[in-house]
Design an enzyme around this catalytic site. Structure first.
Site, PDB file in Angstrom:
ATOM      1  N   CYS A   1      44.572  34.962  49.380  1.00  0.00           N
ATOM      2  CA  CYS A   1      44.130  35.835  48.288  1.00  0.00           C
ATOM      3  C   CYS A   1      45.285  36.311  47.411  1.00  0.00           C
ATOM      4  CB  CYS A   1      43.346  37.023  48.836  1.00  0.00           C
ATOM      5  SG  CYS A   1      44.202  37.970  50.126  1.00  0.00           S
ATOM      6  N   GLY A   2      46.401  36.692  48.016  1.00  0.00           N
ATOM      7  CA  GLY A   2      47.532  37.159  47.230  1.00  0.00           C
ATOM      8  C   GLY A   2      48.134  36.063  46.380  1.00  0.00           C
TER       9      GLY A   2
END
Length: 272
Positions: free
Chosen positions: A82-83
């Site tokens: 996600c990051g």
């Protein structure tokens, strides 16, 4: 520990007209996300914005006092990236999340795509500014903001068309929740909305959906401040995840941390 009240119920079915609807065993499904709304008519010329406000139950019947966001193309994540996915969106998709993952592995920031340090993600951001396939403005400035997101400083930065990379606990519908960091997730904040009551909301892009999200800034701030514990993801029971010294609530972790990015040149959509 602050608690977030449960979300209000969805507006009545009369608020929208369902197009191409299939009803199987009383479970409604949308085809190609085609929905004609009877609410948020102030945003009728921007279906994505209208959809975000409808599902956030914000400004259903009246226009906001202020509303502005920056265009960002959505990218879906693969695995716990996600990051890196949010960072790739910032770069307009180049480098990709997978390319960023390979760099993160070499730097010993990640094993599987996880990113439990705001400092590590900031370093990846800065390392790739000069090598990104899409030329980004030289005036870009990025730095860690350590503190409460629901602040005058952050609100002013959003008014200045900055973006934020923010970790928070994501609920099943991706909205901020309070799980002590057990569902830690990264999102890219790309704009803001102030409703007719004066409440501040933020527009979000993240790797779990192609839809533009709209979160209460207070709820996002509370969620960001509650990131204290790492929990082994259920779908990765045997994988080893890299944590910074001090864990996710330490100086190098996620709690009360976000990344401010100034000087971007994305198209700005300003409604009011």
């Amino acid at each position: 520990m602050p608690t977030i009240p449960p979300a209000p119920p969805l507006p009545p079915i009369s608020c929208f007209i369902k197009s191409n609807l299939i009803d199987q065993n009383n479970n409604s499904k949308f085809i190609a996300n085609k929905v004609e709304f009877k609410v948020c008519l102030w945003a009728i010329n921007d279906p994505e914005l209208q959809r975000a406000c409808f599902f956030a139950r914000t400004c259903l019947d009246s226009s906001p006092k202020e509303c502005s966001y920056m265009k960002v193309n959505p990218i879906l994540q693969t695995g716990p990236t996600c990051g890196l996915c949010a960072l790739s969106m910032l770069y307009c998709g180049y480098p990709t999340a997978d390319e960023l993952l390979q760099k993160a592995i070499k730097l010993k920031y990640s094993n599987n795509g996880e990113m439990f340090s705001a400092n590590w993600l900031l370093q990846l951001l800065k390392d790739n500014l000069s090598t990104a396939s899409v030329k980004l403005p030289e005036r870009i400035r990025s730095y860690i903001y350590d503190g409460t997101l629901d602040s005058d400083f952050i609100k002013e930065k959003l008014r200045q068309h900055c973006m934020l990379l923010v970790p928070y606990d994501a609920d099943k519908n991706h909205s901020p929740c309070m799980l002590n960091g057990h569902k830690a997730h990264w999102t890219l904040i790309c704009g803001y909305l102030i409703d007719d009551s004066g409440d501040f909301h933020v527009f979000a892009r993240h790797g779990k959906t192609k839809n533009l999200g709209l979160f209460s800034l207070k709820n996002l701030s509370d969620s960001n401040s509650n990131l204290t514990e790492f929990a082994q993801p259920e779908w990765h029971p045997n994988d080893i995840f890299l944590l910074p010294d001090g864990g996710i609530d330490g100086n190098l972790g996620l709690k009360c941390k976000s990344i401010v990015v100034e000087g971007l040149s994305n198209e700005i959509v300003k409604v009011v």
